[in-house]
Motif scaffolding. Structure first.
Motif, PDB file in Angstrom:
ATOM      1  N   VAL A 206       0.828  -1.212   0.000  1.00 58.17           N
ATOM      2  CA  VAL A 206       0.000   0.000   0.000  1.00 58.17           C
ATOM      3  C   VAL A 206       0.865   1.265   0.000  1.00 58.17           C
ATOM      4  N   SER A 207       1.949   1.242   0.784  1.00 58.97           N
ATOM      5  CA  SER A 207       2.816   2.430   0.839  1.00 58.97           C
ATOM      6  C   SER A 207       3.472   2.717  -0.513  1.00 58.97           C
ATOM      7  N   ALA A 208       3.582   1.703  -1.372  1.00 58.27           N
ATOM      8  CA  ALA A 208       4.217   1.891  -2.687  1.00 58.27           C
ATOM      9  C   ALA A 208       3.312   2.609  -3.675  1.00 58.27           C
ATOM     10  N   ILE A 209       2.029   2.736  -3.386  1.00 60.59           N
ATOM     11  CA  ILE A 209       1.110   3.406  -4.314  1.00 60.59           C
ATOM     12  C   ILE A 209       1.521   4.861  -4.538  1.00 60.59           C
ATOM     13  N   ALA A 210       2.167   5.470  -3.547  1.00 56.87           N
ATOM     14  CA  ALA A 210       2.620   6.865  -3.698  1.00 56.87           C
ATOM     15  C   ALA A 210       3.582   7.022  -4.868  1.00 56.87           C
ATOM     16  N   TYR A 211       4.299   5.951  -5.248  1.00 56.93           N
ATOM     17  CA  TYR A 211       5.239   6.024  -6.371  1.00 56.93           C
ATOM     18  C   TYR A 211       4.524   6.318  -7.684  1.00 56.93           C
ATOM     19  N   LEU A 212       3.234   5.998  -7.763  1.00 57.15           N
ATOM     20  CA  LEU A 212       2.462   6.234  -8.981  1.00 57.15           C
ATOM     21  C   LEU A 212       1.898   7.650  -9.032  1.00 57.15           C
ATOM     22  N   ILE A 213       2.206   8.451  -8.014  1.00 60.08           N
ATOM     23  CA  ILE A 213       1.729   9.835  -7.937  1.00 60.08           C
ATOM     24  C   ILE A 213       2.872  10.828  -8.123  1.00 60.08           C
TER      25      ILE A 213
ATOM     26  N   SER B  35       7.376  21.580   4.595  1.00 63.68           N
ATOM     27  CA  SER B  35       6.933  21.778   5.983  1.00 63.68           C
ATOM     28  C   SER B  35       5.468  21.418   6.148  1.00 63.68           C
ATOM     29  N   PHE B  36       4.667  21.866   5.202  1.00 61.64           N
ATOM     30  CA  PHE B  36       3.234  21.568   5.268  1.00 61.64           C
ATOM     31  C   PHE B  36       2.960  20.073   5.156  1.00 61.64           C
ATOM     32  N   LEU B  37       3.605  19.426   4.173  1.00 67.36           N
ATOM     33  CA  LEU B  37       3.361  18.002   3.962  1.00 67.36           C
ATOM     34  C   LEU B  37       3.900  17.160   5.111  1.00 67.36           C
ATOM     35  N   PHE B  38       5.094  17.532   5.618  1.00 67.69           N
ATOM     36  CA  PHE B  38       5.656  16.803   6.758  1.00 67.69           C
ATOM     37  C   PHE B  38       4.758  16.928   7.984  1.00 67.69           C
ATOM     38  N   SER B  39       4.295  18.137   8.229  1.00 67.44           N
ATOM     39  CA  SER B  39       3.447  18.364   9.402  1.00 67.44           C
ATOM     40  C   SER B  39       2.147  17.576   9.289  1.00 67.44           C
ATOM     41  N   LEU B  40       1.544  17.621   8.116  1.00 68.45           N
ATOM     42  CA  LEU B  40       0.296  16.885   7.913  1.00 68.45           C
ATOM     43  C   LEU B  40       0.517  15.385   8.059  1.00 68.45           C
ATOM     44  N   GLY B  41       1.601  14.883   7.476  1.00 66.88           N
ATOM     45  CA  GLY B  41       1.911  13.462   7.595  1.00 66.88           C
ATOM     46  C   GLY B  41       2.153  13.040   9.033  1.00 66.88           C
ATOM     47  N   SER B  42       2.838  13.887   9.778  1.00 70.41           N
ATOM     48  CA  SER B  42       3.102  13.577  11.190  1.00 70.41           C
ATOM     49  C   SER B  42       1.817  13.539  12.001  1.00 70.41           C
ATOM     50  N   LEU B  43       0.931  14.500  11.738  1.00 74.88           N
ATOM     51  CA  LEU B  43      -0.354  14.508  12.445  1.00 74.88           C
ATOM     52  C   LEU B  43      -1.167  13.249  12.137  1.00 74.88           C
ATOM     53  N   LEU B  44      -1.139  12.828  10.884  1.00 73.26           N
ATOM     54  CA  LEU B  44      -1.849  11.615  10.507  1.00 73.26           C
ATOM     55  C   LEU B  44      -1.249  10.386  11.182  1.00 73.26           C
ATOM     56  N   SER B  45       0.089  10.320  11.219  1.00 74.72           N
ATOM     57  CA  SER B  45       0.748   9.193  11.875  1.00 74.72           C
ATOM     58  C   SER B  45       0.380   9.124  13.349  1.00 74.72           C
ATOM     59  N   ALA B  46       0.393  10.280  14.013  1.00 72.69           N
ATOM     60  CA  ALA B  46       0.029  10.321  15.430  1.00 72.69           C
ATOM     61  C   ALA B  46      -1.413   9.877  15.633  1.00 72.69           C
ATOM     62  N   ALA B  47      -2.305  10.342  14.777  1.00 79.26           N
ATOM     63  CA  ALA B  47      -3.720   9.974  14.898  1.00 79.26           C
ATOM     64  C   ALA B  47      -3.914   8.474  14.703  1.00 79.26           C
ATOM     65  N   PHE B  48      -3.207   7.914  13.726  1.00 78.52           N
ATOM     66  CA  PHE B  48      -3.317   6.474  13.487  1.00 78.52           C
ATOM     67  C   PHE B  48      -2.752   5.673  14.657  1.00 78.52           C
ATOM     68  N   ALA B  49      -1.643   6.162  15.243  1.00 81.49           N
ATOM     69  CA  ALA B  49      -1.045   5.470  16.384  1.00 81.49           C
ATOM     70  C   ALA B  49      -1.987   5.483  17.579  1.00 81.49           C
ATOM     71  N   VAL B  50      -2.574   6.639  17.870  1.00 86.18           N
ATOM     72  CA  VAL B  50      -3.514   6.758  18.993  1.00 86.18           C
ATOM     73  C   VAL B  50      -4.730   5.863  18.762  1.00 86.18           C
ATOM     74  N   SER B  51      -5.107   5.684  17.492  1.00 84.38           N
ATOM     75  CA  SER B  51      -6.269   4.857  17.159  1.00 84.38           C
ATOM     76  C   SER B  51      -5.952   3.367  17.201  1.00 84.38           C
TER      77      SER B  51
ATOM     78  N   LEU C  79       1.119   8.162   1.600  1.00 84.37           N
ATOM     79  CA  LEU C  79       0.183   7.936   0.502  1.00 84.37           C
ATOM     80  C   LEU C  79      -0.924   8.987   0.495  1.00 84.37           C
ATOM     81  N   ILE C  80      -1.385   9.375   1.662  1.00 80.03           N
ATOM     82  CA  ILE C  80      -2.484  10.337   1.756  1.00 80.03           C
ATOM     83  C   ILE C  80      -2.047  11.739   1.336  1.00 80.03           C
ATOM     84  N   VAL C  81      -0.826  12.137   1.713  1.00 81.34           N
ATOM     85  CA  VAL C  81      -0.382  13.512   1.413  1.00 81.34           C
ATOM     86  C   VAL C  81       0.237  13.646   0.022  1.00 81.34           C
ATOM     87  N   ALA C  82       0.589  12.529  -0.628  1.00 81.20           N
ATOM     88  CA  ALA C  82       1.275  12.605  -1.931  1.00 81.20           C
ATOM     89  C   ALA C  82       0.503  13.401  -2.977  1.00 81.20           C
TER      90      ALA C  82
END
Length: 421
Positions: free
Chosen positions: A130-137, A162-178, A190-193
């Motif tokens: 799934v993480s490899a799908i970003a390569y097609l973007i 900065s924007f993409l890193f921050s957004l990706g980090s927030l998503l990672s944290a949210a997924f970890a908490v979940s 994949l989501i921010v690509a």
């Protein structure tokens, strides 16, 4: 005038305004990224197990190896090329990017199964694919990003990253908490690509103007093969400690080491990455003027020393205090790893600057030879160090970097400027 103001004045006198701006923007982006990563590590340390961290380390290692093949020297070739050939080169590079990234997607999906067999971790297969799908973007906007870099508009790249890193980090944290475990590492990129496409299409007007063409592929290969080889050796070296621990020790031990590595280098890597991104275009712009070329390189080394050495020493000395407070008491066993890996950051940016110097003067083959030698020495050190588990591996990382990298930096500098003199 206080000490900080004096240092600022000194830096501005020693470096050109353009380089200061580029390094400042890239440094800001990297610092934001690393601060977000530290916050992310702190959150994930409380919601993920050592086993989750170990699985995440393997997924990130697979992705990093795959992405290394995308560094085919295409960006460096575009930055270096003359204006009269730029249009045709960009069109050709665009289609080459598509070929490379599609192949990387297929290869990463293919190797996910054998990777899972090493320690019987079938839960790795789907996240790796799934993480490899970003390569097609990414190929859609990669040429625009390179042209923005060529034009020294690093502000755009810095703000976007900065924007993409921050957004990706927030998503990672949210997924970890979940409680999503390894998916905290697999999904954010994949989501921010897709956002990169909209941003870089907005800030650069370039669009492909021809159909499929292979016109400059041979020239790109001749230029980039050494850069690709260097990138592969660096990626192998950067992940060799993970592979050794994963293969010879286990997933839990890798989780402790992976946590210690991320918490240890942290913001230090932001400075290193900022220097690497800014110094090559700057050196290329003045390489025809021997005096400016020499001055630019040595002033870059001075700014590296002024920033990286005090920060690394401070961070490593404070590890025993901030780790249990920020990350939790369960990560106290990782403190020795954090200190050792953190100290290994001191010689890294100097060696990276020396590598950029060799590429700027058209001698990437020498950098390739050096990386081959250092990777071999590094591998031997890790195999010896693994006998003392993850702490022994961290000690091997520090010793190898402290001995080998300064020797290379001195040799490369003397080789280039000794001959020029």
């Amino acid at each position: 005038m206080n000490v900080i103001q004096q240092i600022t004045v000194q830096i501005r006198k020693k470096l050109s305004n353009q380089f200061i701006r580029n390094l400042s923007w890239l440094g800001m982006a990297e610092i934001i990224y690393r601060v977000m990563r530290l916050v992310l590590v702190a959150i994930m340390a409380r919601y993920l197990t050592k086993y989750d961290y170990g699985l995440g380390a393997i997924l990130m290692t697979v992705r990093e190896f795959a992405l290394t093949f995308s560094n085919f020297g295409i960006g460096a070739k575009i930055i270096q090329t003359e204006e009269k050939e730029l249009k045709d080169l960009c069109n050709s590079a665009y289609w080459l990017n598509w070929l490379i990234f599609v192949c990387l997607f297929v290869i990463q999906c293919f190797i996910s199964y054998p990777v899972s067999l090493v320690k019987n971790t079938p839960e790795l297969i789907l996240p790796i694919c799934v993480s490899a799908i970003a390569y097609l973007i990414w190929p859609i906007s990669s040429i625009q990003k390179t042209l923005i870099q060529k034009e020294n508009r690093f502000k755009v790249i810095a703000l976007t990253d900065s924007f993409l890193f921050s957004l990706g980090s927030l998503l990672s944290a949210a997924f970890a908490v979940s409680g999503m475990g390894i998916w905290s590492f697999a999904l954010p990129s994949l989501i921010v690509a897709p956002l990169e496409i909209f941003i870089y299409y907005h800030y650069h007007h370039w669009r492909p103007t021809t159909g499929f063409t292979t016109k400059y592929w041979g020239e790109i290969w001749n230029f980039g093969r050494n850069i690709l080889g260097i990138g592969l050796l660096k990626t192998l070296r950067n992940n060799l400690d993970y592979l050794v621990i994963f293969t010879l020790l286990g997933v839990d031990e890798l989780g402790i080491y992976f946590f210690g590595f991320n918490a240890g280098l942290g913001i230090s890597l932001s400075i290193i990455n900022a220097v690497n991104s800014a110094i090559f275009p700057h050196l290329c712009s003045v390489r025809d003027n021997p005096q400016d070329f020499r001055k630019t390189y040595f002033n870059s080394l001075k700014i590296i020393a002024l920033v990286i050495i005090p920060f690394v020493l401070f961070q490593s000395s404070m590890a025993q205090f901030y780790v249990p407070i920020v990350f939790g008491k369960q990560w106290i066993p990782a403190i020795p790893v954090i200190i050792l890996v953190c100290l290994s950051a001191i010689p890294r940016p100097f060696a990276d600057a020396a590598s950029q110097l060799l590429v700027a003067v058209g001698k990437p083959h020498l950098d390739l030879v050096w990386n081959g030698i250092f990777t071999s020495v590094f591998a031997i050190a890790l195999v010896v160090g693994v006998n003392w588990k993850e702490i022994g591996v961290a000690a091997a990382v520090l010793i190898a970097h402290m001995i080998c990298l300064p020797l290379f930096s001195l040799w490369a500098t003397q080789h280039v400027f000794g001959k020029r003199k």
